[in-house]
Scaffold this active site. Structure first.
Site, mmCIF file in Angstrom:
data_model
loop_
_atom_site.group_PDB
_atom_site.id
_atom_site.type_symbol
_atom_site.label_atom_id
_atom_site.label_comp_id
_atom_site.label_asym_id
_atom_site.label_seq_id
_atom_site.Cartn_x
_atom_site.Cartn_y
_atom_site.Cartn_z
ATOM 1 N N MET A 1 0.856 -1.205 0.000
ATOM 2 C CA MET A 1 0.000 0.000 0.000
ATOM 3 C C MET A 1 0.889 1.252 0.000
ATOM 4 O O MET A 1 0.845 2.016 -0.947
ATOM 5 C CB MET A 1 -0.903 -0.023 1.230
ATOM 6 C CG MET A 1 -2.058 0.931 1.134
ATOM 7 S SD MET A 1 -3.488 0.430 2.114
ATOM 8 C CE MET A 1 -2.874 0.502 3.773
ATOM 9 N N CYS A 2 1.691 1.457 0.990
ATOM 10 C CA CYS A 2 2.631 2.573 1.133
ATOM 11 C C CYS A 2 1.933 3.929 1.334
ATOM 12 O O CYS A 2 0.853 4.159 0.820
ATOM 13 C CB CYS A 2 3.586 2.706 -0.043
ATOM 14 S SG CYS A 2 4.671 1.280 -0.248
ATOM 15 N N GLY A 3 2.573 4.763 2.100
ATOM 16 C CA GLY A 3 2.082 6.126 2.286
ATOM 17 C C GLY A 3 3.169 7.090 1.855
ATOM 18 O O GLY A 3 4.358 6.861 2.131
#
Lengths: 299, 235
Positions: A1-3
């Site tokens: 996902m990663c932000g």
């Protein structure tokens, strides 16, 4: 996902707050990426000098390393140690010699970025502990980017943490995954772009470096990326004086931006932006797919 | 701030989202507590999801993903922007966002009315199954993808591949359409469609402000309903 997060200040009065603002944005994105975190900050710099962002094992003796650097007539290099990283400032003319020295004599030390003003820090672990370890909230600067990683394409290692830097004062954070990174990596290596990891995001950074090395502006390099990079991506990139955002044409990966008279801010989600000053009156918008956004400050 | 005088105010700066949603789920609409105000949503996900009662909920600020999802009967008004999946799978009721909506607004909605004052991003109304969606601005690419029933009314423009693989949803666009998706075609705007448009625009509070004759109607060519080998390249 990663932000991913990014902040580009227009108002110099906020420069002392850059690190604190970025730290708060990064920590909110923990549940998008708890594996590792990293950030790049563009602080002060000196003409004719270059900063090397170095990484080594915990408790590494960077002072001994710095005192061992041979810099005739320049004295000892500037040294700032933060956790597993150190920023070493040397005369720009000595950069090639120092790189060669490090490679030969200190293979245990990795150079994670170089530039006149850019400093990069990244480590495995939760974003809050990474931000605290490196003292992000005390840093000042004009712009910065950050990343919280949920590993997909390559292993959870510090080397696989973002941002990736493949050129002086250039860095990139990425949410998504590229499908043509292996072929591109081979092509870029033939062009002389150094790519150190198996990470797809480093290939994207290398691609932009290659384009800019050919004379493209940041905006032109991003535009070209729309044709040459295949897969899902939302990129936030930094250069010495610029800040850019690009999403692929499908735009699966989320992005929200806010702009005020004082700053431009990017977050994977609006939550990352809620503590910024004046956010209630900011123009909040979603960057369009396949559309290049970039801002530059006057040189 | 809006003009309602709420019966109940939840300030998410000090109260958990779980408490808000639990209270909304417990409300029947038969007590006096029909008007709710939510402060400081700050982009949180899943605000006011799963309401199943005729309540009015006004949210003062921007919300994250899936706001007002699965809504039945309630009116949810967002005084800000909304993230991905606004009013996803709505069954009935009314959802109104005063700003922009991100991707997949109104996805799989079975009923009710969704009004977006600003723009909606990609895949607005994807797989819609009876919901009516009125967007005052523009919609992004692949809107109404596989739409099955209901209507999507766009006062601005539509992005690429509008109505790709569309079944029976009715699409009306006043501005330009960048491209039509597979099996989506422009159709004649007859009086019955003008009447439908007028009815939906009235429900959205736009009565008399928009000329229904300015819209173009799009719908399914019905060539891809059943597999036919001659159409293989079009799927």
């Amino acid at each position: 996902m990663c932000g991913i997060v990014g902040l580009f200040l227009k108002d110099p009065k906020l420069e002392g707050e850059l690190g604190a603002m970025l730290a708060s944005m990064l920590c909110v994105m923990t549940d998008r990426g708890p594996d590792s975190a990293g950030f790049a900050v563009y602080g002060s710099g000196a003409k004719e000098k270059v900063k090397l962002s170095l990484r080594a094992a915990a408790s590494y003796d960077f002072e001994a390393l710095a005192s061992g650097l041979s810099l005739p007539a320049a004295g000892l290099p500037g040294l700032a140690v933060r956790g597993t990283h150190a920023i070493v400032e040397i005369p720009a003319a000595r950069e090639a010699a120092v790189r060669a020295f490090l490679k030969e004599r200190h293979p245990e030390v990795a150079i994670v970025g170089t530039g006149e003003r850019m400093e990069i820090f990244k480590e495995v672990g939760l974003p809050a502990s990474v931000a605290q370890t490196f003292g992000l909230s005390g840093m000042r600067g004009t712009h910065g980017i950050g990343h919280t990683r949920m590993a997909t394409e390559s292993a959870v290692t510090t080397a696989g943490a973002h941002p990736f830097s493949t050129g002086a004062d250039q860095c990139l954070v990425h949410n998504g995954s590229l499908s043509n990174h292996n072929a591109l990596r081979r092509a870029l290596k033939r062009e002389g772009i150094a790519i150190e990891t198996d990470n797809d995001s480093e290939v994207a950074a290398g691609y932009l470096t290659w384009r800019m090395r050919q004379g493209a502006s940041l905006g032109q390099a991003l535009e070209a990326g729309l044709n040459d990079l295949d897969g899902f991506f939302t990129f936030v990139v930094g250069t010495e004086n610029g800040f850019g955002v690009l999403r692929d044409p499908i735009a699966c990966k989320p992005a929200v931006m806010a702009e005020t008279d004082q700053y431009v801010a990017f977050g994977s989600e609006y939550r990352a932006l809620v503590d910024l000053p004046g956010i209630a009156k900011a123009r909040v918008f979603e960057p369009e797919p396949a559309t290049v956004y970039f801002w530059e400050r006057a040189q | 701030m809006n003009a309602i005088s709420p019966d109940i105010t939840f300030d998410l700066a000090g109260t958990s989202l779980r408490e808000l949603n639990a209270a909304l789920h417990a409300a029947t609409g038969e007590s006096n507590a029909r008007r709710w105000r939510v402060l400081n949503p700050n982009g949180r996900h899943a605000v006011a999801v799963g309401i199943n009662a005729p309540l009015t909920v006004e949210i003062e600020g921007h919300v994250g993903y899936y706001c007002a999802g699965m809504n039945a009967e309630a009116s949810v008004i967002i005084h800000g922007n909304a993230g991905v999946g606004l009013a996803e799978n709505m069954m009935s009721g009314f959802v109104h966002v005063r700003g922009d909506a991100s991707q997949a607004a109104g996805a799989t909605g079975h009923g009710g009315l969704l009004v977006i004052d600003g723009n909606a991003s990609a895949r607005c109304g994807i797989s819609m199954k009876g919901i009516d969606i009125v967007v005052k601005g523009s919609v992004g690419h692949m809107s109404a993808f596989m739409g099955q029933s209901g209507s999507l009314i766009v006062l601005g423009d539509a992005g690429e591949a509008l109505g790709d693989s569309l079944y029976e949803a009715k699409l009306f666009v006043r501005g330009s359409v960048k491209s039509l998706g597979a099996d989506c075609i422009e159709k004649e705007l007859r009086d019955e469609h003008k009447a439908l448009l007028a009815e939906k625009l009235k429900a959205a509070g736009l009565e008399g402000t928009v000329d229904v004759a300015e819209f173009k109607r799009y719908g399914s060519a019905r060539q891809l309903y059943n597999f036919h080998v001659d159409n293989a390249s079009a799927y």
